[in-house]
Design a protein around this motif. Structure first.
Motif, PDB file in Angstrom:
ATOM      1  N   VAL A 165       2.550 -27.561 -24.437  1.00 47.75           N
ATOM      2  CA  VAL A 165       3.037 -26.817 -25.593  1.00 47.75           C
ATOM      3  C   VAL A 165       4.327 -27.451 -26.120  1.00 47.75           C
ATOM      4  CG1 VAL A 165       3.922 -24.579 -26.398  1.00 47.75           C
ATOM      5  CG2 VAL A 165       1.891 -24.664 -24.932  1.00 47.75           C
ATOM      6  N   LYS A 166       5.241 -27.796 -25.195  1.00 44.14           N
ATOM      7  CA  LYS A 166       6.492 -28.449 -25.593  1.00 44.14           C
ATOM      8  C   LYS A 166       6.224 -29.749 -26.335  1.00 44.14           C
ATOM      9  CE  LYS A 166       9.323 -26.645 -21.821  1.00 44.14           C
ATOM     10  NZ  LYS A 166      10.023 -27.005 -20.571  1.00 44.14           N
ATOM     11  N   ALA A 167       5.303 -30.546 -25.804  1.00 42.46           N
ATOM     12  CA  ALA A 167       4.977 -31.830 -26.419  1.00 42.46           C
ATOM     13  C   ALA A 167       4.378 -31.625 -27.808  1.00 42.46           C
ATOM     14  CB  ALA A 167       3.999 -32.617 -25.546  1.00 42.46           C
ATOM     15  N   ALA A 168       3.497 -30.617 -27.956  1.00 45.25           N
ATOM     16  CA  ALA A 168       2.895 -30.340 -29.262  1.00 45.25           C
ATOM     17  C   ALA A 168       3.944 -29.884 -30.257  1.00 45.25           C
ATOM     18  CB  ALA A 168       1.805 -29.294 -29.112  1.00 45.25           C
ATOM     19  N   LEU A 169       4.883 -29.062 -29.816  1.00 45.81           N
ATOM     20  CA  LEU A 169       5.927 -28.579 -30.694  1.00 45.81           C
ATOM     21  C   LEU A 169       6.867 -29.723 -31.130  1.00 45.81           C
ATOM     22  CD1 LEU A 169       6.815 -25.169 -29.051  1.00 45.81           C
ATOM     23  CD2 LEU A 169       5.639 -25.537 -31.220  1.00 45.81           C
ATOM     24  N   SER A 170       7.187 -30.588 -30.200  1.00 48.15           N
ATOM     25  CA  SER A 170       8.094 -31.689 -30.534  1.00 48.15           C
ATOM     26  C   SER A 170       7.423 -32.703 -31.465  1.00 48.15           C
ATOM     27  CB  SER A 170       8.629 -32.375 -29.281  1.00 48.15           C
ATOM     28  OG  SER A 170       7.579 -33.027 -28.603  1.00 48.15           O
ATOM     29  N   SER A 171       6.104 -32.796 -31.415  1.00 49.72           N
ATOM     30  CA  SER A 171       5.400 -33.735 -32.295  1.00 49.72           C
ATOM     31  C   SER A 171       5.360 -33.235 -33.736  1.00 49.72           C
ATOM     32  CB  SER A 171       3.988 -33.993 -31.791  1.00 49.72           C
ATOM     33  OG  SER A 171       3.176 -32.862 -31.992  1.00 49.72           O
ATOM     34  N   LEU A 172       5.661 -31.958 -33.939  1.00 53.13           N
ATOM     35  CA  LEU A 172       5.682 -31.389 -35.293  1.00 53.13           C
ATOM     36  C   LEU A 172       6.972 -31.748 -36.025  1.00 53.13           C
ATOM     37  CD1 LEU A 172       4.266 -27.828 -34.580  1.00 53.13           C
ATOM     38  CD2 LEU A 172       3.065 -29.779 -35.566  1.00 53.13           C
ATOM     39  N   SER A 173       7.985 -32.129 -35.285  1.00 49.82           N
ATOM     40  CA  SER A 173       9.298 -32.443 -35.881  1.00 49.82           C
ATOM     41  C   SER A 173       9.284 -33.730 -36.651  1.00 49.82           C
ATOM     42  CB  SER A 173      10.379 -32.519 -34.818  1.00 49.82           C
ATOM     43  OG  SER A 173      10.354 -31.390 -34.014  1.00 49.82           O
TER      44      SER A 173
END
Length: 173
Positions: A165-173
């Motif tokens: 989830v963290k990785a997916a969220l950071s890829s949105l930035s």
């Protein structure tokens, strides 16, 4: 070879009658998050004939802990449970509850995570079944013959851990 309609997420009460008795498995998923035994006591009072009971706490989750209140059980544990219910890959699985499908949806997701794609939620749940004029029965579930034909294939894309989830969220930035 018998042909069965491919269902999406929901199945109508009358459509459950299209399957021979040994090729459909029906599970009652009623639960209450505050009173853990309420789901099973409701099952004992009234359930769809030949249905089995899946407990949110005992069957659909592993022990609560750092991973949440109802974490996904280990694959080996879940497979042992559904094998004991006689489930095979070719069975039509029908799940129901009485709260708009919230607990049945958890079971639906679990069957799908472990590769069973012939699983649906009963439209309207138990109230819809009763409103359609179908009978229920009382008491303990019938004893299921253990199954030998379910082969699980974990669908990793259906599950995310905290790091994912963290990785997916950071890829949105």
């Amino acid at each position: 070879m018998t042909f069965y309609k491919q269902y999406d997420l929901l199945i109508e009460p009358d459509e459950t009658l299209n399957f021979p008795g040994d090729s459909i498995k029906i599970f009652d998923c009623r639960a209450d998050l505050l009173i853990s035994e309420l789901g099973y006591s409701s099952f004992l009072k009234s359930h769809i004939s030949n249905s089995q009971y899946l407990s949110i706490d005992k069957d659909l989750s592993s022990k609560a802990g750092i991973h949440g209140r109802h974490p996904l059980p280990m694959m080996k544990s879940w497979l042992a449970k559904i094998k004991n219910f006689g489930v095979s890959n070719s069975d039509q699985i029908v799940l129901y509850d009485e709260t708009g499908g919230s607990f049945a949806a958890r079971a639906w997701w679990m069957f799908r995570v472990f590769g069973h794609d012939r699983v649906q939620i009963l439209e309207g749940g138990l109230p819809g079944w009763i409103a359609a004029g179908y009978e229920t029965e009382q008491g303990e579930p019938t004893v299921a013959l253990p199954g030998v034909g379910f082969v699980a294939v974990r669908q990793s894309a259906w599950v995310a851990d905290a790091e994912g989830v963290k990785a997916a969220l950071s890829s949105l930035s």
